[in-house]
Design a protein around this motif. Sequence first.
Motif, short mmCIF file in Angstrom:
data_model
loop_
_atom_site.label_atom_id
_atom_site.label_comp_id
_atom_site.label_asym_id
_atom_site.label_seq_id
_atom_site.Cartn_x
_atom_site.Cartn_y
_atom_site.Cartn_z
N VAL A 11 0.15 -4.74 3.54
CA VAL A 11 -1.26 -4.67 3.11
C VAL A 11 -1.86 -3.32 3.50
O VAL A 11 -2.54 -2.68 2.70
N SER A 15 -3.02 -0.64 0.78
CA SER A 15 -4.43 -0.22 0.81
C SER A 15 -4.53 1.30 0.84
O SER A 15 -5.37 1.90 0.16
N GLU A 16 -3.66 1.92 1.62
CA GLU A 16 -3.63 3.37 1.71
C GLU A 16 -3.24 3.98 0.35
O GLU A 16 -3.82 4.97 -0.09
N SER A 19 -6.15 3.71 -2.07
CA SER A 19 -7.15 4.74 -1.75
C SER A 19 -6.69 6.10 -2.26
O SER A 19 -7.48 6.88 -2.81
N LYS A 93 -3.99 -11.07 -0.55
CA LYS A 93 -4.64 -9.76 -0.43
C LYS A 93 -3.70 -8.66 -0.92
O LYS A 93 -4.12 -7.75 -1.64
N ILE A 97 -4.56 -6.16 -4.02
CA ILE A 97 -4.58 -4.70 -3.86
C ILE A 97 -3.54 -4.07 -4.78
O ILE A 97 -3.80 -3.03 -5.41
#
Length: 155
Positions: A11, A15-16, A19, A93, A97
């Motif tokens: 996760v 997420s990185e 971004s 999650k 993502i």
Amino acid sequence: MSIQQCLTAEVAAMSELASLLKSEQSALADGDMDALSETTSGKTVLLRKIAELEKVRTTKMTALGFNGKPEGMKDYFTQSTDDTEYCAMLWEKLLSISEQAKEDNRTNGLLINRRLSQNQTALNVLGRGGSTGSLYGPTGQATVNTGSMKGMVPR
């Protein structure tokens, strides 16, 4: 590393990446080639890390007697252990993502294609010498492009 630790790390890495894809989108829109270069190298590192984490999780799942594919995760969540509810939340999650990252990556691909098309159009115009069809030759004199022009009838 437990399944929960694997999912937590996945996760964080995803997420990185998501971004970074947003940053890439901004760099593409702004034409910022330096930022684009940075995002490309960062994506490569993150994609490698995500693949390694997925491999670790798959190996752990197989060792526990579950299929390493997404269907196996659902089977794992049906167990009544303390961490499966939290793992199920992490899994959802991760999927969410990942879906957003996939969409951002698709959008970035469209932006890249549009930029390539604009560059190709500009190169074509320069190669033809603009709308008049003339370019300056090595002597500084204007020369007419004698290449074939579609839709033109020679006189």
